[in-house]
Design an enzyme around this catalytic site. Structure first.
Site, mmCIF file in Angstrom:
data_model
loop_
_atom_site.group_PDB
_atom_site.id
_atom_site.type_symbol
_atom_site.label_atom_id
_atom_site.label_comp_id
_atom_site.label_asym_id
_atom_site.label_seq_id
_atom_site.Cartn_x
_atom_site.Cartn_y
_atom_site.Cartn_z
ATOM 1 N N ALA A 124 -19.065 -83.975 -10.060
ATOM 2 C CA ALA A 124 -18.619 -84.030 -8.781
ATOM 3 C C ALA A 124 -17.394 -85.150 -8.374
ATOM 4 O O ALA A 124 -17.328 -85.842 -9.601
ATOM 5 C CB ALA A 124 -19.440 -84.086 -7.570
ATOM 6 N N SER A 125 -16.610 -85.168 -7.487
ATOM 7 C CA SER A 125 -15.532 -85.953 -7.318
ATOM 8 C C SER A 125 -15.941 -87.685 -7.273
ATOM 9 O O SER A 125 -15.043 -88.151 -7.662
ATOM 10 C CB SER A 125 -14.792 -85.413 -6.146
ATOM 11 O OG SER A 125 -15.637 -85.543 -4.774
ATOM 12 N N VAL A 129 -23.646 -86.217 -13.239
ATOM 13 C CA VAL A 129 -25.446 -86.394 -13.443
ATOM 14 C C VAL A 129 -25.565 -86.178 -14.989
ATOM 15 O O VAL A 129 -25.239 -85.019 -15.367
ATOM 16 C CB VAL A 129 -26.135 -85.782 -12.529
ATOM 17 C CG1 VAL A 129 -27.675 -85.736 -12.739
ATOM 18 C CG2 VAL A 129 -25.714 -85.752 -10.982
ATOM 19 N N ASP A 278 -26.789 -83.183 4.482
ATOM 20 C CA ASP A 278 -26.038 -82.705 3.594
ATOM 21 C C ASP A 278 -26.606 -81.444 3.021
ATOM 22 O O ASP A 278 -26.968 -81.396 1.646
ATOM 23 C CB ASP A 278 -25.325 -83.472 2.390
ATOM 24 C CG ASP A 278 -24.326 -83.038 1.766
ATOM 25 O OD1 ASP A 278 -23.895 -82.046 2.373
ATOM 26 O OD2 ASP A 278 -23.899 -83.348 0.630
#
Length: 547
Positions: A124-125, A129, A278
């Protein structure tokens, strides 16, 4: 500022590319050089172009757009829907780029881990992972922050703050939406997401709160392999919570997942006041055992006890179609409704409750009401606390996922018993008893203090230490009229004295001796008489005009 000039130029080019150049003119970006030609794609609606521009602007603006997607009381519904599609999936960095970050914390990778997969399982940004195995055989997920991302985000926050100030200064009509406040909320949230130590603490708190919840898994955090830029936790392998066919394929009932998801979030929001904020499908996985696993704990919501109670009353008011209860809950949540607008506001809320799909208890369209309430708040330009919009976002997500997993899902029927059970536990728990005892004690103290307070006030009043000021438009007008009348009366009396004095001198039977002196006195007397007449006429005119 010099370092940011290149970023300003890049932002301008992207905005122009998507036909958003008017924004540049409106807030006067301080950019050097020649602007690129505007190339709007006429086939794309405005809101889609905004989303595409945010995605190309990078992680800070993507995160900002995602947070804006929760502010349903500020932005129009179609824009909210478009912003909800924002994704920050990016191409992963080469492993050699992030290796120093890992080894600065853990030492040589070959020494710290039994194995380490250099190809990330997700990117992601803000981070990526990797799957790894500890020396004791534990399979873990190692989340590594992208090098230099913090500096990029801080520069972009400065630029966003400049945008907000310019918007409020040059577009006063938009100040009601509090652009500077939105940027401040975003800055605080994204800085928390960049702190992996805090994210580990969030995971630990959720694990403690949900320890007794059947079918819920929170990955364990490994502090020896975690720090501000690296977070290591149990590796969870599972199916996304929105993949009903995939859930069935692993032998798990989607209906059972619905019950687990619903009870877990009701407990987090309404009982614990600490919730995973989230909840997109990639952050919720269903394991082969049927357990629901939460991952990614960078964004959490926190509700104080009084706000938890207010939210419970809000949901109960929606279910019971009680607009008065809803308005009371809003006030307790910090939403200030002007007195002059309360009745009209209640009418709109009631109309929303009685709208299509709301045909009585058990059939209330909770999702529709939750969608419409922010629009009502937006029409009244009401400032809404971020935690409330986080809860609405969570509840809307919850209802959407539950409907995808179970077509017969009814929030009122399925969540009602759980909410009532939470209310009973709150009332009859030790915390509830303590709160009641404190409230009673405070009332007793307030009551016993009244006589002393009254006596103290009377003593100060008798000693002249208290002055009482009474203000009223009617009293102010009366006072002004009295003062005016007094002034006119005084002027009239002065004029009358001049007239009488002059007349007495003029018609005196024994004028002063000496022809020169007599002539001078006569002239002065005549002048005084004329002045007195003018004053009297002016006073009369002013009095008539006043009437």
């Amino acid at each position: 500022m010099i370092r940011q000039m290149g970023r300003y130029r890049q932002i301008t080019g992207i905005l122009v590319k998507y036909g958003l150049g008017a924004l540049i003119t409106g807030i006067r970006l301080p950019l050097p050089g020649r602007r690129a030609a505007e190339r709007p794609d006429g086939a794309d609606p405005l809101y889609r172009r905004i989303r595409l521009a945010l995605e190309e602007l990078g992680p800070t603006f993507i995160k900002f757009g995602q947070i804006l997607s929760t502010r349903r009381e500020v932005l129009p519904g179609p824009l909210i829907e478009e912003l909800s599609l924002l994704t920050d999936t990016v191409a992963p960095l080469p492993f050699e780029t992030i290796r120093p970050t890992i080894e600065d914390l853990c030492g040589p990778i070959a020494t710290a881990f039994a194995s380490f997969d250099e190809t990330p399982v997700a990117a992601a940004s803000l981070a990526q992972v990797h799957r790894a195995v500890l020396k004791d055989g534990t399979v873990v997920a190692v989340k590594v922050q992208r090098p230099g991302i913090r500096r990029v985000i801080e520069d972009d926050i400065d630029i966003l703050e400049y945008f907000a100030r310019q918007i409020e200064r040059r577009r006063p009509d938009l100040a009601v939406y509090n652009p500077a406040g939105l940027v401040q909320e975003f800055a605080a949230q994204i800085r928390r997401e960049l702190d992996f130590v805090q994210e580990g603490k969030n995971a630990g708190a959720l694990a403690r709160n949900l320890r007794g919840s059947p079918g819920v898994v929170i990955p364990r955090i490994y502090p020896d392999y975690s720090g501000p830029l690296v977070l290591t936790m149990d590796y969870i392998d599972g199916v996304r919570v929105d993949d009903a066919d995939g859930i069935r394929a692993i032998g798990v009932s989607p209906e059972e997942v619905t019950d687990t998801l619903l009870s877990a979030y009701l407990k987090q929001v309404f009982e614990d006041g600490f919730f995973h904020a989230d909840p997109h499908p990639g952050n919720l996985l269903v394991t082969e055992t049927g357990a629901l696993a939460f991952v990614d704990f960078g964004t959490v919501g926190i509700l104080r006890p009084e706000r938890r109670d207010a939210f419970l009353r809000l949901v109960a008011g929606i279910v019971d179609e009680d607009s008065d209860a809803i308005v009371d809950a809003y006030r307790d949540l910090g939403i200030v409704i002007p007195d002059r607008a309360v009745d009209l506001f209640k009418d709109e809320i009631y109309a929303t409750l009685m709208g299509p799909g709301s045909y009585g208890i058990g059939e209330v369209d909770i999702a529709g009401v939750m969608e419409e309430i922010p629009a009502t708040l937006r029409r009244y330009h009401l400032k809404v606390p971020l935690p409330m919009m986080q809860v609405i976002k969570v509840l809307l997500f919850l209802m959407a996922i539950c409907r995808d997993l179970d077509e017969s899902f009814n929030f009122t029927a399925r969540a009602g018993p759980g909410i009532r059970a939470i209310r009973r536990r709150q009332v009859f728990s030790m915390d509830g008893a303590d709160a009641l005892a404190k409230a009673i004690g405070q009332q007793v103290r307030d009551t016993t203090e009244i006589p002393g307070a009254v006596n103290a006030a009377l003593r100060k009043l008798s000693a002249g230490q208290i002055s009482l000021a009474v203000g009223s438009p009617e009293l102010d007008a009366l006072g002004a009229s009295i003062r005016y009348a007094a002034n006119v009366t005084l002027i009239g009396m002065v004029a009358a004295a001049f007239v009488l004095g002059s007349a007495l001198v003029i018609f005196s039977s024994e004028p002063p001796a000496g022809p020169g002196l007599c002539s001078m006195i006569s002239s002065m007397t005549l002048s005084g008489f004329l002045v007195a007449v003018l004053i009297a006429v002016a006073a009369a005119y002013a009095a008539l005009k006043r009437r």
